[in-house]
Write a protein that holds these residues in place. Sequence first.
Motif, PDB file in Angstrom:
ATOM      1  N   ASN A  48       0.818  -1.219   0.000  1.00 16.38           N
ATOM      2  CA  ASN A  48       0.000   0.000   0.000  1.00 16.38           C
ATOM      3  C   ASN A  48       0.852   1.270   0.000  1.00 16.38           C
ATOM      4  N   SER A  74       1.811  -9.005  -9.134  1.00 16.16           N
ATOM      5  CA  SER A  74       0.563  -8.833  -8.399  1.00 16.16           C
ATOM      6  C   SER A  74      -0.561  -9.427  -9.223  1.00 16.16           C
ATOM      7  N   ASN A  97      -3.786  -9.904  -7.983  1.00 18.32           N
ATOM      8  CA  ASN A  97      -5.139  -9.433  -7.644  1.00 18.32           C
ATOM      9  C   ASN A  97      -5.299  -7.918  -7.737  1.00 18.32           C
ATOM     10  N   TYR A  98      -4.297  -7.224  -8.264  1.00 13.19           N
ATOM     11  CA  TYR A  98      -4.510  -5.827  -8.644  1.00 13.19           C
ATOM     12  C   TYR A  98      -4.644  -5.803 -10.161  1.00 13.19           C
ATOM     13  N   PHE A 105      -4.450  -3.558 -13.114  1.00 11.52           N
ATOM     14  CA  PHE A 105      -3.921  -2.240 -13.465  1.00 11.52           C
ATOM     15  C   PHE A 105      -4.315  -1.801 -14.882  1.00 11.52           C
ATOM     16  N   GLN A 164      -6.358  -4.818   0.123  1.00  8.06           N
ATOM     17  CA  GLN A 164      -7.429  -3.920  -0.331  1.00  8.06           C
ATOM     18  C   GLN A 164      -7.006  -2.473  -0.093  1.00  8.06           C
ATOM     19  N   TYR A 222      -4.215   5.625  -5.796  1.00 13.59           N
ATOM     20  CA  TYR A 222      -4.205   4.356  -6.550  1.00 13.59           C
ATOM     21  C   TYR A 222      -5.068   4.409  -7.807  1.00 13.59           C
ATOM     22  N   THR A 240      -6.805   1.439 -10.049  1.00 15.04           N
ATOM     23  CA  THR A 240      -6.322   0.106  -9.687  1.00 15.04           C
ATOM     24  C   THR A 240      -7.483  -0.677  -9.081  1.00 15.04           C
ATOM     25  N   GLU A 241      -7.757  -1.839  -9.669  1.00 12.95           N
ATOM     26  CA  GLU A 241      -8.900  -2.625  -9.202  1.00 12.95           C
ATOM     27  C   GLU A 241      -8.406  -3.770  -8.325  1.00 12.95           C
ATOM     28  N   TYR A 242      -9.023  -3.897  -7.156  1.00  9.26           N
ATOM     29  CA  TYR A 242      -8.652  -4.952  -6.205  1.00  9.26           C
ATOM     30  C   TYR A 242      -9.552  -6.164  -6.417  1.00  9.26           C
TER      31      TYR A 242
END
Lengths: 253, 305
Positions: B120, B143, B145-146, B148, B178, B188, B191-193
């Motif tokens: 983060n 990454s 689970n991000y 982009f 998250q 951010y 950026t999708e979590y």
Amino acid sequence: MKFTPICFFLLFISVFSCKQENKHLTRIEGKLLPITDSLVKNAEIEDMITPYRNHINKDLDSVIAYAVDTYSKSDGELNTAIGNLFADAIYEQANPVFKQRTAKNIDLVLVNHGGIRAIISKGNITKRTAFNIMPFENSIVVVALNGKNVKQLVNYLTKAKRAHPISGLKLTVDANYNLKEALINGKPLDTLKTYYVATNDYLYNGGDHMTFFKPNDSLYVLDYKIRNALLDYFYKKDTINPTIDDRFIKLDN
Amino acid sequence: MKRRDFINQAAAATTLVSLGGLGLQSFSSAAKTTKITILHTNDVHSHIDPFGPNDGRNPNKGGVARRASLIQSIRQENPNTLLLDAGDIFQGTPYFNYYGGELEFKLMSKLKYDAATIGNHDFDNGIDGLYAQLPHAKFDFLSANYNFSNTVMDTHVKPYKVFKKEHLKVGVFGLGIQLKGLVDKAMYKETEYLDPIEIAQDMSRILKTEEQCDLVICLSHLGYYYGDNSTKVSDLVVAKNTKDIDLIIGGHTHTFLPKPTVTKNSEGKNVLVNQVGCYGINLGRVDFFFDNDKNKSADGASIIV
């Protein structure tokens, strides 16, 4: 070399078993390796760091203001000179930004006593001073808070009995820390009014158990770091001479 | 697929045989052990210099130049080493305030980090601030689970990477925490979590089944554990709800584990979870020994921690 069926059969066995065997995890070992001063510094790495370190140190040690005395957050009971400077600097630096954006004024400032991380020593103030006082990256936010929540804020302060830095607010408690008077910009606290309270994002989010910032009418993020506000304040003031005053006092009877 | 592998292997072996019959002998020799060494850091937070002698908590500890020496000696001992970081590379000393992470990435490149995941605090100068420092990083950002896709980081972050060490394949994938509520959205941006558990299940399947990895490592910035009453996803929760992950390297919670935690996955098999505190005052080390001794049972490697 001739390729006989029997040779191929041997190859089949050896290749197949070889592939299986080599995939075999048998043992796992885990340990923690502390990085201590018994390890030699890698010279090449050290050489890479040196110019950066030198530049930072030179800049951090550049003088930006002068302190008339030494100021510590442990000097004073319910308000301290360094805390007053802290809160007043936030007000003075943040209010023009807030006013320009919203045409409103900040009514009061509250940050936390624990957020002052170092003293200001008598003599030259450097950029490092600001980094030492405020090593965190917290930014200033302004919260539109109704008077009832501001009352909770006041209750928090009288209960905490600590010199949390405040500006714009004047509190008087009796010998038993019961609230005698709460003035905001010289006027009694009005629970029906909305006040604009400047704090930092950490406290806004409930840090130091400051739960009274929510719910609120709105939040204004100023994108102005506390440390930068202090730096700008030091540059501007040149000489600082904060004092313990009457913004939060306890009466003897 | 299996059959094609066999044919390729057989062809290679035939070549060896034709070069003088050495192939068969080399395979029938005594048990050979291959060691994969995983070294890791987390939450270094721009701590490039060691703590001073008067530091209240960590006097004389840490420092990149010392870490470099230790890593160098381990690599000399075992070239089959991977060096990983579990995020929060940025923020914590004036090095970051002055240079925005440039020196952090340059040093990690010099130390030959193989991969890092994104914490983060790596968004502290915004996603644009992270992107701006990418030219200084000669290692991969992982990454899974991000997402982009709609940011400047698109195509600069991989979900996973497979590292080949001798005849072994090590699959590493990244997981991030998250960001909503933790990092300002302005930082951010788009950026999708994505759900870390679902992603971890997908990743471990891809790495184990499709990529045929011998080791699967999850590089996580989710945090170690938030207690029985919390619904927050953590490394221990990921471990419990997935299979085929051998090691979870964690970060975020600055948890000092004196030794890796051994826990069970969804199939009741062992998973190691490790985290080494923060500020580069420790280096984590996990060695995996692979054997070709056919007398040993296939399941349940012995774990010495």
